[in-house]
Write an enzyme that holds these catalytic residues in place. Structure first.
Site, PDB file in Angstrom:
ATOM      1  N   GLY A  46     103.972  97.846  30.179  1.00 26.22           N
ATOM      2  CA  GLY A  46     103.920  96.995  29.003  1.00 26.22           C
ATOM      3  C   GLY A  46     102.851  97.460  28.042  1.00 26.22           C
ATOM      4  N   GLN A  51      96.789  97.037  21.275  1.00 28.27           N
ATOM      5  CA  GLN A  51      96.372  98.194  22.073  1.00 28.27           C
ATOM      6  C   GLN A  51      96.548  99.508  21.330  1.00 28.27           C
ATOM      7  OE1 GLN A  51      98.694  96.808  25.719  1.00 28.27           O
ATOM      8  NE2 GLN A  51      96.961  97.831  26.655  1.00 28.27           N
ATOM      9  N   CYS A  88      95.676  97.763  33.392  1.00 28.84           N
ATOM     10  CA  CYS A  88      95.968  97.718  31.958  1.00 28.84           C
ATOM     11  C   CYS A  88      95.716  99.103  31.377  1.00 28.84           C
ATOM     12  CB  CYS A  88      95.053  96.683  31.301  1.00 28.84           C
ATOM     13  SG  CYS A  88      95.221  96.586  29.522  1.00 28.84           S
ATOM     14  N   LEU A  89      96.576  99.542  30.477  1.00 31.03           N
ATOM     15  CA  LEU A  89      96.401 100.869  29.871  1.00 31.03           C
ATOM     16  C   LEU A  89      95.103 100.959  29.068  1.00 31.03           C
ATOM     17  CD1 LEU A  89     100.048 101.633  28.678  1.00 31.03           C
ATOM     18  CD2 LEU A  89      98.866 102.576  30.668  1.00 31.03           C
ATOM     19  N   HIS A 130     100.649  88.952  30.738  1.00 34.60           N
ATOM     20  CA  HIS A 130      99.606  89.945  30.425  1.00 34.60           C
ATOM     21  C   HIS A 130      99.691  90.373  28.953  1.00 34.60           C
ATOM     22  CE1 HIS A 130      97.194  93.686  31.646  1.00 34.60           C
ATOM     23  NE2 HIS A 130      97.620  93.985  30.434  1.00 34.60           N
ATOM     24  N   GLU A 131     100.887  90.702  28.500  1.00 30.37           N
ATOM     25  CA  GLU A 131     101.027  91.224  27.132  1.00 30.37           C
ATOM     26  C   GLU A 131     100.808  90.134  26.087  1.00 30.37           C
ATOM     27  OE1 GLU A 131     100.826  94.299  26.979  1.00 30.37           O
ATOM     28  OE2 GLU A 131     101.426  94.735  29.031  1.00 30.37           O
ATOM     29  N   HIS A 134      97.218  89.706  25.428  1.00 30.43           N
ATOM     30  CA  HIS A 134      96.665  90.693  24.488  1.00 30.43           C
ATOM     31  C   HIS A 134      96.745  90.194  23.043  1.00 30.43           C
ATOM     32  CE1 HIS A 134      95.542  94.287  26.685  1.00 30.43           C
ATOM     33  NE2 HIS A 134      96.673  94.328  27.349  1.00 30.43           N
TER      34      HIS A 134
HETATM   35 ZN    ZN Z   1      97.034  95.360  29.066  1.00 29.81          ZN
END
Ligand code: ZN
Length: 148
Positions: A46, A51, A88-89, A130-131, A134
């Site tokens: 995701g 991000q 998380c990226l 999660h997304e 963000h």
């Molecule tokens: Zn993330």
């Protein structure tokens, strides 16, 4: 399509709230394309627009069941709670345990501006939670739980 630079955890843009997309124009479509490419390139499940430095409510998710593109996603229902080991990226090389819903229902627009409703379970529910966090400036590392 292009791969965009993923912002890392100390970048203050990750702490800001994203705005609603008012019009799904070429820029939003390009953003969606680039986000998908960036997500796949990093082998993530995701990605949220902040991000890649864009404070708009745009999310891409693929938990291995095909690409989901969510514009202005809103979670309208949540059920259950589960401890999940998450990563998380924007926080490379780390993971930690957080509580996530077992089920959530999310309303969003697709790239054609059509309203979609997704009933997400398990990993998909985790990814949606999660997304959408963000988009509120929240990272999973804010929610870490201690397990003795
Ligand atoms: Zn993330």
């Amino acid at each position: 399509m292009a791969i965009r630079t993923i912002r890392l955890k100390d970048d203050e843009i990750l702490r800001k709230k994203s705005r609603d997309v008012k019009e799904i124009n070429e820029r939003i479509l390009t953003l969606l394309d680039d986000m998908a490419e960036t997500m796949y390139n990093s082998e993530g499940v995701g990605l949220a627009a902040p991000q890649v430095g864009i404070l708009k409510k745009v999310v891409t998710i693929d938990i291995g069941e095909g690409l989901l593109e969510l514009i202005n996603p809103v979670i309208i229902e949540e059920k259950g709670e589960k401890v999940i080991e998450e990563a998380c990226l924007s926080v490379p090389g780390e993971s930690g345990k957080v509580l996530r819903p077992e089920y959530c229902k999310v309303e969003a627009l697709n790239r054609n501006g059509e309203k979609i409703v997704i009933e997400a379970k398990d990993l998909l529910a985790v990814a949606v939670s999660h997304e959408t966090d963000h988009l509120k400036g929240v990272l999973y590392i804010d929610k870490l739980i201690d397990e003795e």
